[in-house]
Design a protein around this motif. Structure first.
Motif, PDB file in Angstrom:
ATOM      1  N   MET A   1      92.373  24.559  48.586  1.00  0.00           N
ATOM      2  CA  MET A   1      93.650  23.686  48.750  1.00  0.00           C
ATOM      3  C   MET A   1      94.050  22.727  47.246  1.00  0.00           C
ATOM      4  N   ALA A   2      92.311  21.999  46.776  1.00  0.00           N
ATOM      5  CA  ALA A   2      92.739  20.790  46.341  1.00  0.00           C
ATOM      6  C   ALA A   2      93.281  21.281  44.992  1.00  0.00           C
TER       7      ALA A   2
ATOM      8  N   ALA B   1      96.707  22.446  45.010  1.00  0.00           N
ATOM      9  CA  ALA B   1      97.543  21.227  44.728  1.00  0.00           C
ATOM     10  C   ALA B   1      97.148  21.528  43.253  1.00  0.00           C
TER      11      ALA B   1
ATOM     12  N   GLY C   1     100.309  22.586  41.548  1.00  0.00           N
ATOM     13  CA  GLY C   1     101.700  21.315  40.810  1.00  0.00           C
ATOM     14  C   GLY C   1     101.841  21.078  39.475  1.00  0.00           C
TER      15      GLY C   1
ATOM     16  N   LEU D   1     108.555  21.171  46.279  1.00  0.00           N
ATOM     17  CA  LEU D   1     107.174  21.419  47.449  1.00  0.00           C
ATOM     18  C   LEU D   1     106.946  22.997  48.029  1.00  0.00           C
TER      19      LEU D   1
ATOM     20  N   VAL E   1     104.433  24.717  45.196  1.00  0.00           N
ATOM     21  CA  VAL E   1     103.185  23.543  45.633  1.00  0.00           C
ATOM     22  C   VAL E   1     102.010  24.307  46.518  1.00  0.00           C
ATOM     23  N   GLY E   2     102.799  24.145  47.731  1.00  0.00           N
ATOM     24  CA  GLY E   2     102.794  24.508  49.348  1.00  0.00           C
ATOM     25  C   GLY E   2     102.296  25.986  49.737  1.00  0.00           C
TER      26      GLY E   2
ATOM     27  N   MET F   1      99.111  26.101  47.402  1.00  0.00           N
ATOM     28  CA  MET F   1      97.968  25.752  48.414  1.00  0.00           C
ATOM     29  C   MET F   1      96.852  26.794  48.856  1.00  0.00           C
TER      30      MET F   1
END
Length: 82
Positions: free
Chosen positions: A34-35, A38, A42, A56, A59-60, A63
């Protein structure tokens, strides 16, 4: 009344079960994925010029995908080591 040792949930001499290790491997891999998603998602979305809701959503999605992928590989690795 006997004192219960804090933080020791396993019987004496036993560690976590194989299933617990696989779950922990998945959760650690999911967090790292997830990090990473992101960061890379991003930067990629910003490079493509996405803003607001599109940013959003993109990026979601990245992730969740990278977290699931890396978590799966980490859980497989933890299962092999059992």
């Amino acid at each position: 009344m006997p004192a219960v040792p804090a933080g020791n949930y396993y019987q004496q001499g036993q560690g976590p079960s194989c299933w617990d290790r696989v779950k922990l491997g998945f959760m650690m891999g999911f967090s790292v994925g997830m990090a990473t998603g992101a960061l890379f998602g991003g930067f990629t979305a910003l490079r493509y010029g996405l803003r607001g809701r599109e940013l959003l959503n993109n990026v979601g999605k990245v992730m969740i995908q990278s977290g699931g992928t890396f978590g799966t590989f980490m859980s497989i690795g933890a299962g092999i080591r059992c």
